[in-house]
Design a protein around this motif. Structure first.
Motif, PDB file in Angstrom:
ATOM      1  N   ARG A 368       0.751  -1.174  -0.012  1.00 30.94           N
ATOM      2  CA  ARG A 368       0.039   0.024  -0.132  1.00 30.94           C
ATOM      3  C   ARG A 368       0.835   1.226   0.138  1.00 30.94           C
ATOM      4  O   ARG A 368       0.244   2.397  -0.266  1.00 30.94           O
ATOM      5  N   TYR A 369       2.228   1.063   0.336  1.00 31.72           N
ATOM      6  CA  TYR A 369       2.750   2.426   0.572  1.00 31.72           C
ATOM      7  C   TYR A 369       3.966   2.662  -0.568  1.00 31.72           C
ATOM      8  O   TYR A 369       4.937   3.391  -0.245  1.00 31.72           O
ATOM      9  N   GLY A 370       3.928   1.708  -1.345  1.00 28.64           N
ATOM     10  CA  GLY A 370       5.049   1.858  -2.329  1.00 28.64           C
ATOM     11  C   GLY A 370       6.238   1.031  -2.231  1.00 28.64           C
ATOM     12  O   GLY A 370       6.330   0.451  -1.474  1.00 28.64           O
ATOM     13  N   LEU A 371       7.075   1.164  -3.276  1.00 30.58           N
ATOM     14  CA  LEU A 371       8.231   0.104  -3.563  1.00 30.58           C
ATOM     15  C   LEU A 371       9.340   0.753  -2.744  1.00 30.58           C
ATOM     16  O   LEU A 371      10.258   0.007  -2.397  1.00 30.58           O
ATOM     17  N   ASP A 372       9.207   2.014  -2.129  1.00 28.40           N
ATOM     18  CA  ASP A 372      10.351   2.430  -1.223  1.00 28.40           C
ATOM     19  C   ASP A 372       9.917   2.347   0.133  1.00 28.40           C
ATOM     20  O   ASP A 372      11.043   2.563   1.161  1.00 28.40           O
ATOM     21  N   ASP A 373       8.808   1.575   0.631  1.00 26.00           N
ATOM     22  CA  ASP A 373       8.546   1.475   2.030  1.00 26.00           C
ATOM     23  C   ASP A 373       9.032   0.224   2.496  1.00 26.00           C
ATOM     24  O   ASP A 373       8.849  -0.846   1.966  1.00 26.00           O
ATOM     25  N   ASP A 374       9.754   0.467   3.833  1.00 32.52           N
ATOM     26  CA  ASP A 374      10.130  -0.714   4.313  1.00 32.52           C
ATOM     27  C   ASP A 374       9.160  -1.462   4.910  1.00 32.52           C
ATOM     28  O   ASP A 374       8.623  -0.874   6.000  1.00 32.52           O
ATOM     29  N   PRO A 375       8.610  -2.704   4.700  1.00 38.26           N
ATOM     30  CA  PRO A 375       7.526  -3.261   5.182  1.00 38.26           C
ATOM     31  C   PRO A 375       7.556  -3.655   6.706  1.00 38.26           C
ATOM     32  O   PRO A 375       8.602  -3.959   7.268  1.00 38.26           O
ATOM     33  N   SER A 376       6.272  -3.663   7.413  1.00 44.54           N
ATOM     34  CA  SER A 376       6.172  -4.173   8.816  1.00 44.54           C
ATOM     35  C   SER A 376       4.743  -4.911   8.559  1.00 44.54           C
ATOM     36  O   SER A 376       3.715  -4.386   7.975  1.00 44.54           O
ATOM     37  N   TYR A 377       4.549  -6.063   9.380  1.00 45.77           N
ATOM     38  CA  TYR A 377       3.534  -6.700   9.379  1.00 45.77           C
ATOM     39  C   TYR A 377       3.036  -6.878  10.797  1.00 45.77           C
ATOM     40  O   TYR A 377       3.657  -7.199  11.780  1.00 45.77           O
ATOM     41  N   ASP A 378       1.726  -6.644  11.328  1.00 48.85           N
ATOM     42  CA  ASP A 378       1.020  -6.701  12.320  1.00 48.85           C
ATOM     43  C   ASP A 378       0.918  -8.184  12.762  1.00 48.85           C
ATOM     44  O   ASP A 378       0.747  -9.031  11.939  1.00 48.85           O
ATOM     45  N   PRO A 379       1.386  -8.671  13.728  1.00 48.15           N
ATOM     46  CA  PRO A 379       1.326  -9.777  14.207  1.00 48.15           C
ATOM     47  C   PRO A 379      -0.037 -10.656  14.031  1.00 48.15           C
ATOM     48  O   PRO A 379      -1.053  -9.891  14.340  1.00 48.15           O
ATOM     49  N   SER A 380      -0.213 -11.762  13.315  1.00 47.97           N
ATOM     50  CA  SER A 380      -1.755 -12.079  13.268  1.00 47.97           C
ATOM     51  C   SER A 380      -2.244 -12.782  14.872  1.00 47.97           C
ATOM     52  O   SER A 380      -1.397 -13.525  15.566  1.00 47.97           O
ATOM     53  N   THR A 381      -3.540 -12.779  14.761  1.00 44.01           N
ATOM     54  CA  THR A 381      -4.019 -13.232  16.119  1.00 44.01           C
ATOM     55  C   THR A 381      -4.750 -14.678  15.885  1.00 44.01           C
ATOM     56  O   THR A 381      -5.805 -15.054  16.910  1.00 44.01           O
ATOM     57  N   VAL A 382      -4.658 -15.012  14.800  1.00 51.73           N
ATOM     58  CA  VAL A 382      -5.614 -16.328  14.065  1.00 51.73           C
ATOM     59  C   VAL A 382      -4.524 -17.424  14.674  1.00 51.73           C
ATOM     60  O   VAL A 382      -3.434 -17.641  14.515  1.00 51.73           O
ATOM     61  N   PRO A 383      -5.068 -18.406  15.577  1.00 57.66           N
ATOM     62  CA  PRO A 383      -4.197 -19.371  16.078  1.00 57.66           C
ATOM     63  C   PRO A 383      -3.596 -20.262  14.973  1.00 57.66           C
ATOM     64  O   PRO A 383      -4.253 -20.735  14.082  1.00 57.66           O
ATOM     65  N   GLY A 384      -2.196 -20.605  15.025  1.00 51.96           N
ATOM     66  CA  GLY A 384      -1.675 -21.266  14.187  1.00 51.96           C
ATOM     67  C   GLY A 384      -1.199 -20.821  12.763  1.00 51.96           C
ATOM     68  O   GLY A 384      -0.877 -21.611  11.831  1.00 51.96           O
ATOM     69  N   THR A 385      -1.522 -19.578  12.774  1.00 42.89           N
ATOM     70  CA  THR A 385      -1.194 -18.835  11.390  1.00 42.89           C
ATOM     71  C   THR A 385       0.378 -18.364  11.587  1.00 42.89           C
ATOM     72  O   THR A 385       0.710 -17.695  12.477  1.00 42.89           O
ATOM     73  N   VAL A 386       1.161 -18.632  10.707  1.00 41.39           N
ATOM     74  CA  VAL A 386       2.524 -18.403  10.832  1.00 41.39           C
ATOM     75  C   VAL A 386       2.748 -17.180   9.092  1.00 41.39           C
ATOM     76  O   VAL A 386       2.347 -17.728   8.240  1.00 41.39           O
ATOM     77  N   THR A 387       3.511 -16.037   9.448  1.00 39.96           N
ATOM     78  CA  THR A 387       3.748 -15.059   8.276  1.00 39.96           C
ATOM     79  C   THR A 387       4.737 -15.444   7.638  1.00 39.96           C
ATOM     80  O   THR A 387       5.971 -15.581   8.425  1.00 39.96           O
TER      81      THR A 387
END
Length: 526
Positions: A368-387
């Motif tokens: 969403r923030y373009g090719l220059d943005d250093d990405p960050s991902y919010d931790p999932s709250t869904v049990p057993g889901t791994v990013t």
């Protein structure tokens, strides 16, 4: 001594000799070849081109031999995304273009420096044809640049883990910039006949570019006026979401190179209808390219980027491998095998039901923030889901392993990101205990690149805090025989994964002496 002076050919004869294969055309090409040889012998061009080729060869070699980990590439060339690889080779063209700008300028002014301009006045070849020959002398260097770019991209494309699609327009930037630099040097020599002008112009352009970037905040339209716009920082996007105006930019560069050539020919007296028409056409192409590349991402592209960022499951393809389901974006489906190897390794060390608990490894990308943005991902709250991200190799592998282990221990990523008690030790040993060089991997996942004291440990969705005491326990465990520690971990699995279990208690259960209940034993006490 007598000097033979050739009379200019009558208009009819000149027209007859000036065809594409006539004597004058052959003379221009002969002069261009001679100037190419002179440029190839120039120390600046020779050094810049040799460094460019050597650097590219080293990048290709290191990508195939594992030396990338020693050169700061973090092993991410193991699995290149071709939609990023096509623009990774563009900067070399800019350096060569600057070298040619200065050296071609000096070549055009050679007669001025040596005081032979008067002799040129009696030659049949007109000044504008000599100008054209100097411009053509740059073409072989542009073609050589294209070969280097093609070699680098082909090497990336042949990597077993390569994904995505490259762009011919992106690949054309480096040779076009090389050509543009040489032609600009020809024009400068015709406008300002001074050998000191080119270096001053290079410095002025660099300073002006820095000033404009600061003053305008890197506005999209202004950034794309630069010859090279690499845009890096974000994890690789799916090919159809890159959205760079690469074709418009290539048209802009090609049009600008021809426009500068036309201006140099006009300045040198080539005021024929053909030269004028070529210049006008190049001006139109340049303006069209600028207009096209100045448009930002379309509304449709922004919507597609937002959708894949917020709801990757709507476009992913999922495959079950045992108790783990791998959901990957379409271009990354072939990568589930390498993810599975790391997943199986970590699972094999776990006790209780963790080894067989259903998991979903879901690939995520923040577009969403373009090719220059250093990405960050919010931790999932869904049990057993791994990013897992779109970048793989090097440090990304142990970071994924730490994220996976935290889910096995805490249940979900959000809970795993808040671990601060003795379970941190369990997570780190699960993630790294099965690798060939566990201490090196421990260093790779810590921001300070150390294996002593407290530190921040990286995962795909955030960070874990690791105290000095926890570091001591983990380092001791990683130095012991793998089977011995694995047996102890499985035997005490329930207590090792119970919330509130202290690091001192974990050390006691796993027979690590010297870890007491003092300050800084658990990371939550920091």
């Amino acid at each position: 001594m007598t000097t033979a002076t050739a009379r200019p050919a009558p208009p009819a004869a000149a027209a007859a000799d000036g065809g594409p294969h006539g004597p004058r055309a052959r003379a221009v090409l002969a002069l261009a070849r001679a100037e190419t040889r002179e440029l190839a012998r120039h120390p600046v061009v020779l050094v810049f081109f040799a460094v460019y080729v050597a650097a590219t060869a080293w990048q290709i070699y290191s990508g195939h031999t594992g030396w990338h980990e020693l050169t700061g590439r973090e092993g991410m060339a193991d699995h290149p995304a071709l939609q990023d690889a096509d623009r990774a080779a563009q900067s070399g063209g800019l350096l060569l273009g600057l070298a040619l700008f200065v050296c071609v300028d000096r070549a055009v002014l050679r007669s001025l420096r040596r005081g032979t301009d008067e002799q040129f006045g009696v030659l049949v070849m007109e000044p504008w044809r000599r100008t054209l020959a100097h411009a053509l002398s740059v073409v072989p260097f542009a073609l050589l640049t294209a070969l280097v770019v093609a070699a680098r991209f082909t090497s990336d494309a042949l990597e077993p883990g390569a994904v995505g699609h490259g762009s011919l327009a992106e690949l054309s930037v480096a040779p076009l910039v090389t050509l543009l630099g040489g032609v600009a040097g020809v024009l400068l020599a015709r406008l300002v006949p001074s050998v000191h002008a080119a270096p001053l112009v290079v410095v002025g352009v660099l300073l002006a570019g820095l000033f404009l970037t600061t003053a305008t905040g890197g506005a999209h339209w202004k950034r794309w006026l630069s010859p090279v716009v690499t845009e890096s920082g974000a994890d690789p996007f799916p090919s159809d979401l890159v959205g760079r105006p690469a074709a418009w930019h290539a048209l802009y560069l090609a049009g600008l190179a021809v426009l500068l050539l036309g201006a140099a020919l006009l300045r040198s007296g080539g005021r024929s209808t053909g030269v004028a028409a070529l210049t006008v056409l190049a001006l139109a192409a340049t303006a069209t390219g600028i207009t096209g590349q100045s448009q930002g991402p379309s509304a449709a592209l922004r919507a597609a980027r937002a959708e894949v960022s917020a709801h990757p499951e709507t476009v992913e393809r999922c495959t079950a491998r045992g108790a783990t389901t791998y959901c990957a974006l379409p271009e990354w489906t072939g990568r589930t095998e390498v993810w599975a190897r790391t997943t199986d390794r970590v699972r094999a060390l776990a006790g209780g039901t963790a080894a067989t608990r259903p998991l979903t490894v879901r690939q995520r990308v923040e577009a969403r923030y373009g090719l220059d943005d250093d990405p960050s991902y919010d931790p999932s709250t869904v049990p057993g889901t791994v990013t897992v991200g779109t970048r793989w190799g090097g440090n990304r592998v142990p970071e994924y392993a730490v994220g996976l282990a935290s889910v096995l221990v805490a249940g979900d990523e959000h809970a795993g990101s808040e671990l601060c008690d003795g379970r941190v030790v369990t997570v780190l040993w699960l993630a790294l205990g099965g690798v060939s060089d566990p201490l090196a991997s421990l260093r790779d996942v810590r921001i300070d690149d150390s294996i002593e004291g407290g530190a921040v440990v990286l995962t795909p969705t955030g960070n874990l805090l690791m105290s000095a005491g926890q570091t001591d326990v983990v380092r001791t465990l990683l130095g012991r025989p793998h089977a011995e520690v694995a047996s102890a971990v499985r035997g005490h699995w329930k207590e090792l994964t119970t919330p509130g279990t202290s690091t001192a208690r974990v050390a006691e259960l796993l027979h690590v002496p010297g870890i007491g209940h003092g300050k800084d034993t658990d990371s939550c006490e920091r």
